[in-house]
Scaffold this motif. Structure first.
Motif, PDB file in Angstrom:
ATOM      1  N   LEU A  86       0.823  -1.216   0.000  1.00 36.48           N
ATOM      2  CA  LEU A  86       0.000   0.000   0.000  1.00 36.48           C
ATOM      3  C   LEU A  86       0.854   1.263   0.000  1.00 36.48           C
ATOM      4  N   ASN A  87       1.967   1.249   0.728  1.00 34.28           N
ATOM      5  CA  ASN A  87       2.843   2.429   0.742  1.00 34.28           C
ATOM      6  C   ASN A  87       3.521   2.637  -0.605  1.00 34.28           C
ATOM      7  N   SER A  88       3.887   1.556  -1.273  1.00 40.52           N
ATOM      8  CA  SER A  88       4.528   1.692  -2.589  1.00 40.52           C
ATOM      9  C   SER A  88       3.543   2.253  -3.615  1.00 40.52           C
ATOM     10  N   LYS A  89       2.247   1.952  -3.440  1.00 42.24           N
ATOM     11  CA  LYS A  89       1.205   2.448  -4.344  1.00 42.24           C
ATOM     12  C   LYS A  89       0.662   3.816  -3.905  1.00 42.24           C
ATOM     13  N   LYS A  90       1.143   4.289  -2.721  1.00 44.13           N
ATOM     14  CA  LYS A  90       0.681   5.561  -2.143  1.00 44.13           C
ATOM     15  C   LYS A  90      -0.830   5.563  -1.918  1.00 44.13           C
ATOM     16  N   ILE A  91      -1.285   4.477  -1.295  1.00 52.00           N
ATOM     17  CA  ILE A  91      -2.709   4.331  -0.957  1.00 52.00           C
ATOM     18  C   ILE A  91      -2.838   4.310   0.566  1.00 52.00           C
ATOM     19  N   PRO A  92      -3.670   5.182   1.151  1.00 48.30           N
ATOM     20  CA  PRO A  92      -3.800   5.211   2.606  1.00 48.30           C
ATOM     21  C   PRO A  92      -4.202   3.865   3.207  1.00 48.30           C
ATOM     22  N   GLN A  93      -3.430   3.448   4.192  1.00 55.49           N
ATOM     23  CA  GLN A  93      -3.730   2.278   5.035  1.00 55.49           C
ATOM     24  C   GLN A  93      -4.134   2.921   6.370  1.00 55.49           C
ATOM     25  N   LEU A  94      -5.409   3.313   6.421  1.00 56.40           N
ATOM     26  CA  LEU A  94      -5.803   4.312   7.411  1.00 56.40           C
ATOM     27  C   LEU A  94      -6.558   3.751   8.610  1.00 56.40           C
ATOM     28  N   PHE A  95      -6.124   4.190   9.805  1.00 52.27           N
ATOM     29  CA  PHE A  95      -6.733   3.788  11.081  1.00 52.27           C
ATOM     30  C   PHE A  95      -6.774   2.266  11.207  1.00 52.27           C
ATOM     31  N   VAL A  96      -5.594   1.664  11.088  1.00 55.97           N
ATOM     32  CA  VAL A  96      -5.506   0.202  11.154  1.00 55.97           C
ATOM     33  C   VAL A  96      -6.028  -0.304  12.505  1.00 55.97           C
ATOM     34  N   ALA A  97      -6.717  -1.443  12.457  1.00 52.98           N
ATOM     35  CA  ALA A  97      -7.323  -2.018  13.667  1.00 52.98           C
ATOM     36  C   ALA A  97      -6.344  -2.975  14.335  1.00 52.98           C
ATOM     37  N   THR A  98      -5.283  -2.400  14.856  1.00 50.18           N
ATOM     38  CA  THR A  98      -4.270  -3.129  15.609  1.00 50.18           C
ATOM     39  C   THR A  98      -3.445  -2.071  16.324  1.00 50.18           C
ATOM     40  N   GLY A  99      -2.973  -2.404  17.501  1.00 47.70           N
ATOM     41  CA  GLY A  99      -2.209  -1.422  18.263  1.00 47.70           C
ATOM     42  C   GLY A  99      -0.709  -1.622  18.193  1.00 47.70           C
ATOM     43  N   ALA A 100      -0.227  -2.294  17.152  1.00 46.67           N
ATOM     44  CA  ALA A 100       1.224  -2.446  17.040  1.00 46.67           C
ATOM     45  C   ALA A 100       1.858  -1.058  16.955  1.00 46.67           C
ATOM     46  N   THR A 101       2.991  -0.899  17.611  1.00 47.78           N
ATOM     47  CA  THR A 101       3.649   0.412  17.682  1.00 47.78           C
ATOM     48  C   THR A 101       4.132   0.873  16.310  1.00 47.78           C
ATOM     49  N   LYS A 102       4.417  -0.085  15.437  1.00 43.89           N
ATOM     50  CA  LYS A 102       5.039   0.278  14.153  1.00 43.89           C
ATOM     51  C   LYS A 102       4.132   1.062  13.198  1.00 43.89           C
ATOM     52  N   TRP A 103       2.843   1.160  13.504  1.00 45.58           N
ATOM     53  CA  TRP A 103       1.975   1.952  12.614  1.00 45.58           C
ATOM     54  C   TRP A 103       2.241   3.449  12.793  1.00 45.58           C
ATOM     55  N   ASN A 104       2.935   3.800  13.853  1.00 49.74           N
ATOM     56  CA  ASN A 104       3.286   5.216  14.083  1.00 49.74           C
ATOM     57  C   ASN A 104       4.719   5.452  13.608  1.00 49.74           C
ATOM     58  N   ASP A 105       4.892   5.422  12.294  1.00 44.62           N
ATOM     59  CA  ASP A 105       6.221   5.600  11.697  1.00 44.62           C
ATOM     60  C   ASP A 105       6.079   6.416  10.404  1.00 44.62           C
ATOM     61  N   PRO A 106       5.641   7.701  10.552  1.00 46.87           N
ATOM     62  CA  PRO A 106       5.351   8.500   9.347  1.00 46.87           C
ATOM     63  C   PRO A 106       6.540   8.717   8.434  1.00 46.87           C
ATOM     64  N   LYS A 107       7.753   8.622   9.002  1.00 54.13           N
ATOM     65  CA  LYS A 107       8.946   8.854   8.181  1.00 54.13           C
ATOM     66  C   LYS A 107       9.123   7.723   7.159  1.00 54.13           C
ATOM     67  N   ASN A 108       9.003   6.483   7.612  1.00 48.40           N
ATOM     68  CA  ASN A 108       9.226   5.338   6.719  1.00 48.40           C
ATOM     69  C   ASN A 108       7.956   4.836   6.037  1.00 48.40           C
ATOM     70  N   PHE A 109       6.810   5.025   6.708  1.00 45.59           N
ATOM     71  CA  PHE A 109       5.536   4.565   6.139  1.00 45.59           C
ATOM     72  C   PHE A 109       4.496   5.687   6.222  1.00 45.59           C
ATOM     73  N   PRO A 110       4.630   6.684   5.334  1.00 45.78           N
ATOM     74  CA  PRO A 110       3.756   7.865   5.404  1.00 45.78           C
ATOM     75  C   PRO A 110       2.299   7.598   5.023  1.00 45.78           C
ATOM     76  N   TRP A 111       1.992   6.396   4.529  1.00 51.22           N
ATOM     77  CA  TRP A 111       0.619   6.090   4.110  1.00 51.22           C
ATOM     78  C   TRP A 111      -0.086   5.168   5.107  1.00 51.22           C
ATOM     79  N   THR A 112       0.553   4.876   6.240  1.00 54.41           N
ATOM     80  CA  THR A 112      -0.031   3.986   7.258  1.00 54.41           C
ATOM     81  C   THR A 112      -0.244   4.748   8.552  1.00 54.41           C
TER      82      THR A 112
END
Length: 409
Positions: free
Chosen positions: A125-151
């Motif tokens: 999804l990040n390579s296609k620049k498609i929002p992976q928005l408000f993911v239903a999981t609390g893994a810490t890695k979803w808060n990484d705007p520098k490396n994954f700006p679409w998640t």
């Protein structure tokens, strides 16, 4: 001096330029999946398989957008919510997300559930620049705007939650011997890391056992018997709903009474505590960021009144004790707010820009004092929780709202 004719001509030119600029400024902008009449939103969730208890979240979101559409849509556009079953299987998740993007041509993928599934689709999804928005999981890695700006995440991170448990235990039970049961994947390991970070130097002496299980196991009774033999005072239950219910039930069957703390994602009264047996669940602890539909203290709460009216009209017969209905409503309300903020610029880039511009947003279902805040460097919308204890047939909140202090990547 300029002639009257020339002044008129220049004035006309200025008016023409101004009109053109205004038209350009007001021009509607769309990416694939959006138009004058529609916003196409994709979703994957386990309607079947080991985590099918979460399927109710997808059904709630579908019903929420039906309600929005019945009221005229968002800025005059109807939401077309396309949701597929991924059975909590990463390969299936990849297949279904490709279908959403390449066949259905959705604008964004909203609230896809589960750490393993989201991990499997994140790079695509990040390579296609498609929002992976408000993911239903609390893994810490979803808060990484520098490396994954679409998640972007939505709920509090598992590490934050686990830190809160560790902080509480150090204060209330400093000498406790602790055993941890965790799911052997990113979901369980995030809780494990948060717990150890929370205990800091005391982790090695406080945690006497770490026992993992596989999501594919039909029963985890054998693991509970093994943990009991180590005789801990506290059992941290870092599981998904099915296994949370099994753990509480088996612990009671063994006549064993450690202090049990269960994950927020497995704290649903209807899908976990009731199947485990209310008698067996007395005194179990967890933490919450959302109101509990089973709790009568919210009967006159304006937000929960709206939630209950929504269920009565759009999901008649829904079990209001199932936390999935609260979760799905809150997440869908957050997406609706972002899409409303997008106005007529329904490009994927603007969707992410608006999602990262939420200020003190309070969905109807969040606890008083818990607010959603995001920025270009903070992709963790909810970071606060309050401890709760199971009593009778419901959770009782206690203590203050606590913030987890996991920094963004």
């Amino acid at each position: 001096m300029l002639s009257t004719v020339r002044i008129a001509a220049i004035s006309a030119a200025i008016v023409a330029v101004a009109a053109t600029s205004t038209a350009a400024f007001a021009q509607k902008k769309y990416d694939t999946g959006a138009s004058d009449t529609e916003i196409k939103v994709g979703n994957i969730i386990p309607y079947s398989g080991p985590a099918s208890a979460y399927g109710v979240i997808g059904k709630t979101e579908e019903a929420y957008f039906k309600m929005i559409n019945d009221r005229g849509g968002i800025n005059g556009r109807k939401v077309n919510f396309v949701s597929y079953d991924d059975a909590y299987s990463p390969p299936k998740a990849v297949e279904q997300v490709r279908k959403l993007v390449e066949s259905d041509e959705v604008l964004l993928v909203f609230n896809p559930l589960g750490t393993p599934s989201n991990t499997a689709i994140q790079k695509y999804l990040n390579s296609k620049k498609i929002p992976q928005l408000f993911v239903a999981t609390g893994a810490t890695k979803w808060n990484d705007p520098k490396n994954f700006p679409w998640t972007m995440g939505w709920q509090p991170s598992y590490q934050s939650e686990a830190q809160i448990y560790a902080k509480w235990l150090m204060k209330e039970k400093p000498d406790a011997k602790i055993a941890i049961l965790y799911q052997n994947d990113d979901f369980g390991k995030d809780y494990l890391k948060g717990t150890k970070d929370g205990f800091g130097a005391k982790a090695a002496s406080s945690i006497i056992m770490e026992e993992s299980y596989e999501i594919s196991e039909p029963s985890i009774d054998g693991h509970i018997v093994k943990i009991k033999a180590a005789n801990p005072d506290v059992l941290l239950i870092y599981t998904t709903p099915k296994f949370g219910a099994q753990t509480i039930k088996k612990t009671a069957e063994l006549g064993w009474k450690p202090l049990q703390i269960i994950t927020n994602v497995s704290a649903s009264v209807g899908s976990v505590m009731q199947p485990a047996g209310f008698d067996n669940a007395q005194g179990v602890l967890s933490a919450a960021y959302a109101k509990d539909g089973a709790d009568t203290q919210w009967n006159n709460d304006p937000g929960m009144k709206k939630w209950a009216e929504f269920l009565d009209k759009y999901m008649p017969g829904a079990d209001k004790t199932d936390g999935g209905y609260v979760y799905g409503y809150g997440a869908a309300q957050t997406l609706a707010k972002v899409l409303e903020m997008c106005g007529d610029d329904l490009t994927r880039a603007n969707v992410m820009k608006q999602a990262a511009s939420l200020k003190d947003f309070t969905p109807d279902t969040l606890l008083p004092g818990v607010k959603i805040n995001t920025s270009a460097t903070d992709f963790a919308p909810i970071a606060q929780l309050q401890m709760q204890r199971f009593k009778g047939q419901k959770w009782e909140l206690f203590g203050d709202i606590i913030s987890g202090d996991v920094p963004s990547e």
